[in-house]
Design a protein around this motif. Structure first.
Motif, mmCIF file in Angstrom:
data_model
loop_
_atom_site.group_PDB
_atom_site.id
_atom_site.type_symbol
_atom_site.label_atom_id
_atom_site.label_comp_id
_atom_site.label_asym_id
_atom_site.label_seq_id
_atom_site.Cartn_x
_atom_site.Cartn_y
_atom_site.Cartn_z
ATOM 1 N N ASN A 143 0.858 -1.182 0.000
ATOM 2 C CA ASN A 143 0.000 0.000 0.000
ATOM 3 C C ASN A 143 0.900 1.240 0.000
ATOM 4 O O ASN A 143 1.525 1.585 1.000
ATOM 5 C CB ASN A 143 -0.901 -0.021 1.234
ATOM 6 C CG ASN A 143 -1.892 1.107 1.255
ATOM 7 O OD1 ASN A 143 -1.674 2.163 0.684
ATOM 8 N ND2 ASN A 143 -2.992 0.881 1.941
ATOM 9 N N PHE A 144 0.967 1.908 -1.144
ATOM 10 C CA PHE A 144 1.878 3.042 -1.303
ATOM 11 C C PHE A 144 1.585 4.158 -0.317
ATOM 12 O O PHE A 144 2.504 4.742 0.259
ATOM 13 C CB PHE A 144 1.811 3.580 -2.732
ATOM 14 C CG PHE A 144 2.697 4.766 -2.958
ATOM 15 C CD1 PHE A 144 4.068 4.613 -3.017
ATOM 16 C CD2 PHE A 144 2.163 6.029 -3.093
ATOM 17 C CE1 PHE A 144 4.894 5.711 -3.211
ATOM 18 C CE2 PHE A 144 2.974 7.126 -3.283
ATOM 19 C CZ PHE A 144 4.349 6.969 -3.350
ATOM 20 N N GLU A 145 0.335 4.485 -0.093
ATOM 21 C CA GLU A 145 -0.035 5.570 0.827
ATOM 22 C C GLU A 145 0.425 5.258 2.259
ATOM 23 O O GLU A 145 0.949 6.122 2.959
ATOM 24 C CB GLU A 145 -1.548 5.786 0.787
ATOM 25 C CG GLU A 145 -2.039 6.961 1.580
ATOM 26 C CD GLU A 145 -1.608 8.290 1.001
ATOM 27 O OE1 GLU A 145 -1.483 9.246 1.789
ATOM 28 O OE2 GLU A 145 -1.377 8.375 -0.217
ATOM 29 N N PHE A 146 0.237 4.012 2.685
ATOM 30 C CA PHE A 146 0.667 3.620 4.026
ATOM 31 C C PHE A 146 2.187 3.677 4.147
ATOM 32 O O PHE A 146 2.715 4.154 5.147
ATOM 33 C CB PHE A 146 0.158 2.216 4.348
ATOM 34 C CG PHE A 146 0.556 1.739 5.710
ATOM 35 C CD1 PHE A 146 -0.088 2.208 6.836
ATOM 36 C CD2 PHE A 146 1.585 0.831 5.874
ATOM 37 C CE1 PHE A 146 0.276 1.787 8.098
ATOM 38 C CE2 PHE A 146 1.959 0.400 7.129
ATOM 39 C CZ PHE A 146 1.305 0.876 8.240
ATOM 40 N N ARG A 147 2.902 3.198 3.140
ATOM 41 C CA ARG A 147 4.364 3.230 3.187
ATOM 42 C C ARG A 147 4.883 4.658 3.219
ATOM 43 O O ARG A 147 5.877 4.950 3.891
ATOM 44 C CB ARG A 147 4.952 2.497 1.982
ATOM 45 C CG ARG A 147 4.846 1.021 2.134
ATOM 46 C CD ARG A 147 5.516 0.217 1.071
ATOM 47 N NE ARG A 147 6.347 0.910 0.134
ATOM 48 C CZ ARG A 147 6.630 0.439 -1.067
ATOM 49 N NH1 ARG A 147 6.128 -0.709 -1.457
ATOM 50 N NH2 ARG A 147 7.413 1.105 -1.871
ATOM 51 N N ARG A 148 4.216 5.558 2.525
ATOM 52 C CA ARG A 148 4.618 6.965 2.541
ATOM 53 C C ARG A 148 4.447 7.560 3.937
ATOM 54 O O ARG A 148 5.296 8.290 4.430
ATOM 55 C CB ARG A 148 3.799 7.748 1.524
ATOM 56 C CG ARG A 148 4.271 9.163 1.302
ATOM 57 C CD ARG A 148 3.509 9.840 0.188
ATOM 58 N NE ARG A 148 2.087 9.906 0.450
ATOM 59 C CZ ARG A 148 1.492 10.891 1.124
ATOM 60 N NH1 ARG A 148 2.212 11.877 1.598
ATOM 61 N NH2 ARG A 148 0.193 10.877 1.303
ATOM 62 N N LYS A 149 3.339 7.215 4.588
ATOM 63 C CA LYS A 149 3.090 7.705 5.945
ATOM 64 C C LYS A 149 4.048 7.079 6.957
ATOM 65 O O LYS A 149 4.440 7.709 7.928
ATOM 66 C CB LYS A 149 1.660 7.405 6.360
ATOM 67 C CG LYS A 149 0.630 8.240 5.651
ATOM 68 C CD LYS A 149 -0.757 7.877 6.105
ATOM 69 C CE LYS A 149 -1.807 8.678 5.368
ATOM 70 N NZ LYS A 149 -3.158 8.315 5.798
ATOM 71 N N LEU A 150 4.416 5.822 6.724
ATOM 72 C CA LEU A 150 5.266 5.108 7.670
ATOM 73 C C LEU A 150 6.681 5.679 7.714
ATOM 74 O O LEU A 150 7.370 5.532 8.721
ATOM 75 C CB LEU A 150 5.302 3.621 7.325
ATOM 76 C CG LEU A 150 5.771 2.689 8.415
ATOM 77 C CD1 LEU A 150 4.809 2.747 9.598
ATOM 78 C CD2 LEU A 150 5.883 1.281 7.917
ATOM 79 N N LYS A 151 7.109 6.348 6.683
ATOM 80 C CA LYS A 151 8.444 6.936 6.663
ATOM 81 C C LYS A 151 8.610 8.003 7.738
ATOM 82 O O LYS A 151 9.709 8.262 8.192
ATOM 83 C CB LYS A 151 8.742 7.553 5.298
ATOM 84 C CG LYS A 151 8.966 6.549 4.216
ATOM 85 C CD LYS A 151 9.265 7.234 2.912
ATOM 86 C CE LYS A 151 9.411 6.224 1.801
ATOM 87 N NZ LYS A 151 9.675 6.884 0.508
ATOM 88 N N MET A 152 7.510 8.631 8.161
ATOM 89 C CA MET A 152 7.575 9.735 9.123
ATOM 90 C C MET A 152 7.250 9.295 10.555
ATOM 91 O O MET A 152 7.173 10.118 11.455
ATOM 92 C CB MET A 152 6.622 10.840 8.689
ATOM 93 C CG MET A 152 6.973 11.419 7.347
ATOM 94 S SD MET A 152 5.791 12.640 6.784
ATOM 95 C CE MET A 152 4.450 11.585 6.236
ATOM 96 N N ILE A 153 7.058 8.008 10.775
ATOM 97 C CA ILE A 153 6.712 7.488 12.104
ATOM 98 C C ILE A 153 7.916 7.557 13.035
ATOM 99 O O ILE A 153 9.021 7.182 12.655
ATOM 100 C CB ILE A 153 6.234 6.019 12.001
ATOM 101 C CG1 ILE A 153 4.977 5.918 11.168
ATOM 102 C CG2 ILE A 153 6.052 5.384 13.360
ATOM 103 C CD1 ILE A 153 3.728 6.333 11.865
ATOM 104 N N SER A 154 7.703 8.020 14.266
ATOM 105 C CA SER A 154 8.793 8.046 15.242
ATOM 106 C C SER A 154 8.731 6.845 16.185
ATOM 107 O O SER A 154 9.768 6.357 16.622
ATOM 108 C CB SER A 154 8.768 9.340 16.047
ATOM 109 O OG SER A 154 7.572 9.435 16.783
#
Length: 73
Positions: A38-49
């Motif tokens: 899921n591209f949208e989820f992977r994009r959001k996961l990059k910013m997870i702390s």
């Protein structure tokens, strides 16, 4: 409280498991595998702390203070 790190797409993310149940970590891992393409989820996961597991919910915390809730059950 267990502090564990998981690796997702070359990123190490600390996970705080407040439930102390190994099964919730396994459910989180399987859910992340499900969302791997899921591209949208992977994009959001990059910013997870960090990720917190409370009950059947994984709370993904971002650097700016926002949160994403994901049911892992």
């Amino acid at each position: 409280m267990q502090a564990i790190t998981i690796k997702f797409k070359d990123k190490l993310i600390p996970v705080m498991n407040f439930t102390h149940k190994r099964s919730h970590m396994e459910l989180l891992s399987s859910k992340l595998t499900e969302l791997e393409y899921n591209f949208e989820f992977r994009r959001k996961l990059k910013m997870i702390s960090m990720i917190e597991i409370i009950g059947d919910v994984a709370i993904f915390k971002y650097n700016d203070g926002t949160k994403l809730y994901l049911e892992v059950s």
